[in-house]
Design an enzyme around this catalytic site. Structure first.
Site, PDB file in Angstrom:
ATOM      1  N   ASP A   1       0.812  -1.218   0.000  1.00 50.01           N
ATOM      2  CA  ASP A   1       0.000   0.000   0.000  1.00 50.01           C
ATOM      3  C   ASP A   1       0.847   1.272   0.000  1.00 50.01           C
ATOM      4  O   ASP A   1       2.030   1.263   0.341  1.00 50.01           O
ATOM      5  CB  ASP A   1      -0.975   0.010   1.180  1.00 50.01           C
ATOM      6  CG  ASP A   1      -0.289  -0.238   2.518  1.00 50.01           C
ATOM      7  OD1 ASP A   1       0.763  -0.909   2.554  1.00 50.01           O
ATOM      8  OD2 ASP A   1      -0.806   0.237   3.551  1.00 50.01           O
TER       9      ASP A   1
ATOM     10  N   GLU B   1      -0.755  -2.156   5.391  1.00 43.26           N
ATOM     11  CA  GLU B   1       0.264  -2.023   6.435  1.00 43.26           C
ATOM     12  C   GLU B   1       0.217  -0.650   7.070  1.00 43.26           C
ATOM     13  O   GLU B   1       0.388  -0.512   8.285  1.00 43.26           O
ATOM     14  CB  GLU B   1       1.658  -2.286   5.863  1.00 43.26           C
ATOM     15  CG  GLU B   1       2.757  -2.437   6.928  1.00 43.26           C
ATOM     16  CD  GLU B   1       3.275  -1.124   7.495  1.00 43.26           C
ATOM     17  OE1 GLU B   1       3.656  -1.086   8.676  1.00 43.26           O
ATOM     18  OE2 GLU B   1       3.280  -0.105   6.748  1.00 43.26           O
ATOM     19  N   GLU B   2      -0.023   0.382   6.260  1.00 44.67           N
ATOM     20  CA  GLU B   2      -0.036   1.741   6.804  1.00 44.67           C
ATOM     21  C   GLU B   2      -1.203   1.957   7.768  1.00 44.67           C
ATOM     22  O   GLU B   2      -1.142   2.838   8.620  1.00 44.67           O
ATOM     23  CB  GLU B   2      -0.096   2.767   5.668  1.00 44.67           C
ATOM     24  CG  GLU B   2       1.131   2.780   4.758  1.00 44.67           C
ATOM     25  CD  GLU B   2       2.410   3.222   5.451  1.00 44.67           C
ATOM     26  OE1 GLU B   2       2.342   3.645   6.622  1.00 44.67           O
ATOM     27  OE2 GLU B   2       3.485   3.117   4.825  1.00 44.67           O
TER      28      GLU B   2
ATOM     29  N   HIS C   1       7.761   8.702   4.309  1.00 42.98           N
ATOM     30  CA  HIS C   1       6.521   9.470   4.446  1.00 42.98           C
ATOM     31  C   HIS C   1       6.697  10.918   4.003  1.00 42.98           C
ATOM     32  O   HIS C   1       5.768  11.706   4.104  1.00 42.98           O
ATOM     33  CB  HIS C   1       5.942   9.398   5.860  1.00 42.98           C
ATOM     34  CG  HIS C   1       5.496   8.026   6.258  1.00 42.98           C
ATOM     35  ND1 HIS C   1       4.486   7.802   7.184  1.00 42.98           N
ATOM     36  CD2 HIS C   1       5.894   6.790   5.871  1.00 42.98           C
ATOM     37  CE1 HIS C   1       4.304   6.495   7.336  1.00 42.98           C
ATOM     38  NE2 HIS C   1       5.161   5.869   6.553  1.00 42.98           N
TER      39      HIS C   1
END
Length: 387
Positions: free
Chosen positions: A76, A132-133, A356
């Protein structure tokens, strides 16, 4: 460096990574990503099935051994507007592969192609995991059978703190827990000119914020890293109105489960006490996040043995400092043995753009390092667990 993948395969997975990078998808929305992975696996003749909505379980030699070795990549992306200037920058507005999951996915595909050609006498399973995020993808994969008959599982993450060719392997905790807390303070609103008629939740909330900072500094062993951060403080509607309600939200990070639960109890104790001291009603709630990710020493040793077949000894390093970020691979390690490592992927000139970030990118040579490492793990762990 020795025993890396072929140049043709590296070109293939770089091309795949760039396609994913150009078309990122958020957690639980990875439909195109899932389809592209399946398309690649199908072209290679690899058995696979879709699970958990957009996740994939692929297998080589199922049934050859009683148990599987498993390998995992996350797929993702993040809600970030890309500013890398890459030719293959995201075409999906406000969405970006800003954490390297496009690299992880391509790396695992390289591992599959490499191992399929080696004809190892082991059953191997490969997990392409969504979400996962959001911190809940691993749990969903486990619920849908990802760990059935799995002897051990392995994963990894690109890391811009280290240079290409470096593999970072540590025993013990390598990622922190990621719980959240929500504190609601109910007092008495009133006129800003007459505070004595009110119970000011802004003042009470401020006292709670400051008091929470004493937990880590005065109640926790300094040798056990932990963090309490308040990220949201909301209260009030006008400059001359004393707020009758305030809300605090924050994150709790710990590398030790005992510390993790101690922090929660201390937050509750302090918030309720400060509220009671000033006549307010306080509610404290917690949202469970991922547990700490802990590599057992014997599994870290196995990873080091595999890494030595891929890179030079001096390129195998431990973590520079404690990593307080979370990683839901920890859920797998609560069920089966395994190891989670990091792969140096720093690009000169982009060292200061963290994961990020809107300018995050990776050195694509890391894809060959990761694929070669996981292939070596399959050979060595197969001898240990499946023979």
């Amino acid at each position: 460096m020795t025993n890396l993948i072929s140049a043709d395969l590296l070109d293939e997975i770089i091309e795949f990574r760039r396609d994913l990078h150009k078309h990122p998808e958020l957690s639980w929305q990875e439909k195109r990503t899932c389809a592209k992975i399946c398309e690649k696996l199908q072209s290679w003749g690899i058995s696979h099935r879709v699970v958990a909505g957009t996740g994939i379980i692929a297998e080589i030699n199922p049934g050859l051994t009683n148990e599987f070795l498993a390998f995992r990549a996350d797929i993702d992306a993040l809600p970030v507007c890309e500013e890398t200037g890459l030719e293959f920058s995201s075409v999906n507005s406000g969405v970006m592969h800003a954490c390297g999951h496009d690299g992880h996915t391509s790396m695992l595909l390289g591992t599959i192609k490499t191992l399929a050609l080696q004809n190892l006498p082991y059953s191997l399973r490969f997990l392409f995991q969504p979400g996962e995020e959001h911190g809940n993808g691993a749990s969903r994969m486990i619920e849908e059978g990802a760990l059935e008959n799995v002897a051990a599982i392995f994963g990894g993450h690109v890391d811009r703190h280290y240079t290409p060719g470096e593999i970072i392997i540590s025993s013990g905790a390598v990622n922190a827990s990621t719980d959240q807390f929500h504190i609601t303070i109910n007092g008495q609103g009133g006129h800003g000119a007459r505070p004595h008629e009110s119970i000011d939740t802004v003042v009470i909330g401020s006292l709670i914020v400051m008091a929470l900072q004493t937990i880590v500094s005065r109640e926790v062993d300094p040798a056990k890293p932990s963090v309490i951060s308040v990220g949201v403080f909301s209260a009030g509607t006008a400059s001359n109105v004393i707020a009758g309600t305030a809300k605090l939200e924050g994150t709790i990070r710990a590398l030790d489960n005992d510390v993790r639960y101690y922090l929660r109890e201390s937050i509750k104790r302090i918030a309720l006490s400060v509220g009671g001291l000033h006549g307010a009603n306080v509610e404290v709630n917690f949202i469970d996040g991922t547990p700490p990710l802990i590599n057992e020493k014997n599994m870290a040793d196995l990873s080091q043995e595999a890494a030595r077949t891929v890179v030079e000894n001096e390129q195998i390093k431990g973590l520079y400092t404690a990593n307080m970020g979370g990683e839901d691979f920890s859920y797998y390690l609560e069920h089966v043995p395994g190891s989670y490592v990091r792969f140096g992927s720093q690009i000169k000139g982009r060292e200061n753009f963290p994961a990020h970030s809107s300018k995050f990118d990776i050195d694509e040579s890391v894809l060959a390092i990761g694929a070669a490492y996981f292939s070596a793990v399959a050979r060595i762990a197969g001898q240990k667990f499946l023979e």
